[in-house]
Design a protein around this motif. Sequence first.
Motif, PDB file in Angstrom:
ATOM      1  N   LEU A 108      32.405  40.042  41.698  1.00 13.56           N
ATOM      2  CA  LEU A 108      32.177  39.161  42.841  1.00 13.56           C
ATOM      3  C   LEU A 108      31.294  37.977  42.477  1.00 13.56           C
ATOM      4  N   ALA A 109      30.435  38.159  41.471  1.00 12.96           N
ATOM      5  CA  ALA A 109      29.570  37.053  41.046  1.00 12.96           C
ATOM      6  C   ALA A 109      30.263  36.150  40.023  1.00 12.96           C
ATOM      7  N   GLY A 110      31.464  36.520  39.594  1.00 12.53           N
ATOM      8  CA  GLY A 110      32.187  35.715  38.615  1.00 12.53           C
ATOM      9  C   GLY A 110      31.604  35.794  37.223  1.00 12.53           C
ATOM     10  N   GLU A 111      30.960  36.913  36.889  1.00 12.77           N
ATOM     11  CA  GLU A 111      30.303  37.055  35.595  1.00 12.77           C
ATOM     12  C   GLU A 111      31.126  37.846  34.590  1.00 12.77           C
ATOM     13  N   LEU A 112      32.256  38.391  34.989  1.00  7.23           N
ATOM     14  CA  LEU A 112      33.088  39.172  34.081  1.00  7.23           C
ATOM     15  C   LEU A 112      34.078  38.278  33.341  1.00  7.23           C
ATOM     16  N   ILE A 113      34.404  38.671  32.121  1.00 10.61           N
ATOM     17  CA  ILE A 113      35.489  38.033  31.375  1.00 10.61           C
ATOM     18  C   ILE A 113      36.735  38.882  31.589  1.00 10.61           C
ATOM     19  N   LEU A 114      37.717  38.326  32.304  1.00  6.26           N
ATOM     20  CA  LEU A 114      38.907  39.073  32.680  1.00  6.26           C
ATOM     21  C   LEU A 114      40.028  38.842  31.670  1.00  6.26           C
ATOM     22  N   SER A 115      40.774  39.893  31.398  1.00  6.72           N
ATOM     23  CA  SER A 115      41.892  39.826  30.458  1.00  6.72           C
ATOM     24  C   SER A 115      43.183  39.512  31.199  1.00  6.72           C
ATOM     25  N   PHE A 116      44.083  38.827  30.501  1.00  2.00           N
ATOM     26  CA  PHE A 116      45.400  38.512  31.046  1.00  2.00           C
ATOM     27  C   PHE A 116      46.336  39.691  30.818  1.00  2.00           C
ATOM     28  N   VAL A 117      46.876  40.233  31.885  1.00  2.63           N
ATOM     29  CA  VAL A 117      47.824  41.353  31.797  1.00  2.63           C
ATOM     30  C   VAL A 117      49.188  40.843  32.277  1.00  2.63           C
TER      31      VAL A 117
END
Length: 411
Positions: A108-117
Amino acid sequence: MTYKVAGIDIHKKVLMVVVTDVAAEEWEFDSRRFGTVASEREHLAAWLQERGVHEIVMESTAQYWKPIWLDLEPHFRQLHLAQAHSNRAPKGRKHDFADAQRLTRRLLAGELILSFVPDAEQRGWRTITRAKVQLVRDRVRLQNQMEALLEEMRIKLSSVISELLGLSGRRILQAMAEGESDPSELAKLGDFRLKCSQEELADALRGQWQPLHRQMLKLFLERLDLLDRQTQQLDRMAAGTMQPYEDAVIRLAAAPGFGPDSAQQTIAEVGAQAQSFDSPARFASWAGLCPGREESAEHNHSSRSPKGNKFLRRILTQAAQAAVKKKGSHFQIVFLRWMPKLGYQAAIWAIAHKLARLVWKILHDRVHYIERGQESDPAVQRRRANKMIQALRRMGYKVEISSLNPQPAQG
């Protein structure tokens, strides 16, 4: 109104799940532990649906996230896969449920690095092309083992022929595995186009070996035949699954440094239209080919690139190595201009970055590549076109030659 988010901390045998209503003034986490077998995953999906979860985030823990993702994908639209290192806990403060809660907060804070699936179809392409890459690596490893065995047998075959597992090398090795030991008879199996003479080849084949060596050589050749058959089968599978996107494969294969095989691998990683990336800069950044930034006190301490997608980065780096060798091409001209200042490795990296932007342009905008370098020999162009057409046909594509006036895609 409520808006519930779930965080899942994934392990091999257990799942730690938390659910919270982020619209509430004070967040309260509902925690529960699940197993990872099929019945437990069904209970997890039902439990999340009962609580009206809108969004789910989970860690990309090795390969253990895949069955969880596949079971939840039909029921929830907003699934996020976070890279584990972006959810690290302070030392001494790590706890399974706390990790799941931290996942939710940082999402929610936008602090994660998200992977493309990618979608299911593209995941199938990746399974095929990555399996083929592994087979190619196994073949190289097997060739090294065979060469080590020949050295132990005091046979210097690889010193006089350029390709140990070429047609001549395979014929000679097969005859040796079947019991032939006369160097003169073995030398006759070499092709007349070999650069070495019959006497030199026979001298290289003079060795001493035991029955054990012949048995090992036979096993190696059987494994080599198996790898070649499986590689050809994967080629046909890849061509069959990508048949609807044949035009994208052909367009990308025509770019400098690429071919049918590397084009298939690239499309398997990014999709036939690269529609998940809205700009070439984002595409190059996802591939890990942009200069990094490690800034402190207004000083950049390192420009080392981030990791990115290792599969795509390997393809683009290999394509860059090939593109700069094409005489008179735009990429060779740029490479020769940059190399004195940047050095060989950095210049290749810069060419790989340019190729990444070119790949995005070709796939996303559906254009053809037109060479903007020096005019090359028409005979060379015809030979390259014929070679690429033959490679595409061997892989199962139907290629027809016709006049073309494509839109330019500059390198």
